[in-house]
Design a protein around this motif. Structure first.
Motif, mmCIF file in Angstrom:
data_model
loop_
_atom_site.group_PDB
_atom_site.id
_atom_site.type_symbol
_atom_site.label_atom_id
_atom_site.label_comp_id
_atom_site.label_asym_id
_atom_site.label_seq_id
_atom_site.Cartn_x
_atom_site.Cartn_y
_atom_site.Cartn_z
ATOM 1 N N ALA A 154 88.289 72.990 41.781
ATOM 2 C CA ALA A 154 89.712 72.896 41.466
ATOM 3 C C ALA A 154 90.587 73.183 42.676
ATOM 4 C CB ALA A 154 90.057 73.870 40.340
ATOM 5 N N LEU A 155 91.640 72.417 42.792
ATOM 6 C CA LEU A 155 92.653 72.621 43.823
ATOM 7 C C LEU A 155 93.482 73.834 43.436
ATOM 8 C CD1 LEU A 155 93.820 71.006 46.331
ATOM 9 C CD2 LEU A 155 95.480 70.099 44.727
ATOM 10 N N GLU A 156 93.600 74.796 44.345
ATOM 11 C CA GLU A 156 94.396 75.999 44.068
ATOM 12 C C GLU A 156 95.872 75.725 44.326
ATOM 13 O OE1 GLU A 156 92.653 79.236 46.265
ATOM 14 O OE2 GLU A 156 90.833 79.183 45.057
ATOM 15 N N LEU A 157 96.732 76.538 43.723
ATOM 16 C CA LEU A 157 98.174 76.368 43.864
ATOM 17 C C LEU A 157 98.578 76.349 45.337
ATOM 18 C CD1 LEU A 157 100.810 76.168 42.226
ATOM 19 C CD2 LEU A 157 100.965 78.659 42.369
ATOM 20 N N TYR A 158 99.331 75.345 45.727
ATOM 21 C CA TYR A 158 99.850 75.135 47.087
ATOM 22 C C TYR A 158 98.773 74.763 48.107
ATOM 23 C CZ TYR A 158 103.833 77.456 44.967
ATOM 24 O OH TYR A 158 104.848 77.811 44.119
ATOM 25 N N GLU A 159 97.558 74.512 47.683
ATOM 26 C CA GLU A 159 96.473 74.149 48.589
ATOM 27 C C GLU A 159 96.491 72.645 48.817
ATOM 28 O OE1 GLU A 159 91.970 75.766 48.833
ATOM 29 O OE2 GLU A 159 92.459 74.741 46.970
ATOM 30 N N THR A 160 96.238 72.216 50.054
ATOM 31 C CA THR A 160 96.138 70.788 50.339
ATOM 32 C C THR A 160 94.744 70.296 49.965
ATOM 33 O OG1 THR A 160 95.293 71.033 52.595
ATOM 34 C CG2 THR A 160 97.705 71.073 52.322
ATOM 35 N N VAL A 161 94.599 68.984 49.862
ATOM 36 C CA VAL A 161 93.288 68.393 49.562
ATOM 37 C C VAL A 161 92.290 68.799 50.640
ATOM 38 C CG1 VAL A 161 92.004 66.228 49.377
ATOM 39 C CG2 VAL A 161 94.219 66.470 48.245
ATOM 40 N N ARG A 162 92.690 68.760 51.895
ATOM 41 C CA ARG A 162 91.779 69.128 52.991
ATOM 42 C C ARG A 162 91.399 70.604 52.940
ATOM 43 N NH1 ARG A 162 94.420 65.395 57.741
ATOM 44 N NH2 ARG A 162 93.425 63.495 57.021
ATOM 45 N N GLN A 163 92.345 71.481 52.639
ATOM 46 C CA GLN A 163 92.025 72.903 52.505
ATOM 47 C C GLN A 163 91.032 73.122 51.362
ATOM 48 O OE1 GLN A 163 96.051 74.274 51.976
ATOM 49 N NE2 GLN A 163 96.211 75.002 54.093
ATOM 50 N N CYS A 164 91.266 72.463 50.244
ATOM 51 C CA CYS A 164 90.374 72.583 49.094
ATOM 52 C C CYS A 164 88.977 72.074 49.427
ATOM 53 C CB CYS A 164 90.949 71.804 47.909
ATOM 54 S SG CYS A 164 89.942 71.890 46.426
ATOM 55 N N ALA A 165 88.880 70.920 50.062
ATOM 56 C CA ALA A 165 87.580 70.359 50.415
ATOM 57 C C ALA A 165 86.822 71.288 51.355
ATOM 58 C CB ALA A 165 87.761 68.982 51.053
ATOM 59 N N THR A 166 87.514 71.864 52.332
ATOM 60 C CA THR A 166 86.891 72.805 53.259
ATOM 61 C C THR A 166 86.391 74.047 52.527
ATOM 62 O OG1 THR A 166 88.150 72.042 55.170
ATOM 63 C CG2 THR A 166 87.344 74.300 55.258
ATOM 64 N N ARG A 167 87.232 74.629 51.682
ATOM 65 C CA ARG A 167 86.877 75.844 50.944
ATOM 66 C C ARG A 167 85.717 75.596 49.989
ATOM 67 N NH1 ARG A 167 88.100 77.010 46.113
ATOM 68 N NH2 ARG A 167 89.865 75.596 45.966
ATOM 69 N N GLU A 168 85.812 74.548 49.190
ATOM 70 C CA GLU A 168 84.777 74.275 48.193
ATOM 71 C C GLU A 168 83.433 73.941 48.842
ATOM 72 O OE1 GLU A 168 84.632 74.695 45.042
ATOM 73 O OE2 GLU A 168 86.723 74.982 44.484
ATOM 74 N N THR A 169 83.439 73.190 49.933
ATOM 75 C CA THR A 169 82.188 72.860 50.613
ATOM 76 C C THR A 169 81.531 74.118 51.157
ATOM 77 O OG1 THR A 169 83.008 70.662 51.167
ATOM 78 C CG2 THR A 169 81.133 71.461 52.441
ATOM 79 N N HIS A 170 82.329 75.024 51.715
ATOM 80 C CA HIS A 170 81.760 76.269 52.213
ATOM 81 C C HIS A 170 81.256 77.146 51.064
ATOM 82 C CE1 HIS A 170 81.807 80.428 53.824
ATOM 83 N NE2 HIS A 170 81.073 79.804 54.718
#
Length: 82
Positions: free
Chosen positions: A26-42
């Motif tokens: 899930a995309l967190e509040l105010y998170e960009t798609v790239r930030q989410c992809a980086t976080r979730e992959t890690h």
């Protein structure tokens, strides 16, 4: 990648347990798609992908389950050296 390899993981716990799936969440509040992809992959596979490595989005899928569940899946692509 020139060899056609890509990263998948085996789902554990929630829906689809035991199935292969791309890292995601899930995309967190105010998170960009790239930030989410980086976080979730890690979080899911322990691989750190720099935010600027993502080429997003390259495909989008939408599913409306009911009045409380409206999902939009954004697929992002990044090249990471092994």
């Amino acid at each position: 990648r020139p060899d056609g390899a890509f990263l998948v993981g085996e789902r554990k716990g929630s829906h689809g347990a035991g199935q292969l799936a791309l890292p995601g969440g899930a995309l967190e509040l105010y998170e960009t798609v790239r930030q989410c992809a980086t976080r979730e992959t890690h979080e899911e596979v322990g691989v750190r992908v720099p935010e600027d490595a993502w080429r997003a989005p390259f495909a989008v899928a939408e599913a409306v389950i009911d009045a409380n569940n409206h999902w939009i899946t954004i697929f992002a692509l990044a090249h990471v050296d092994a």
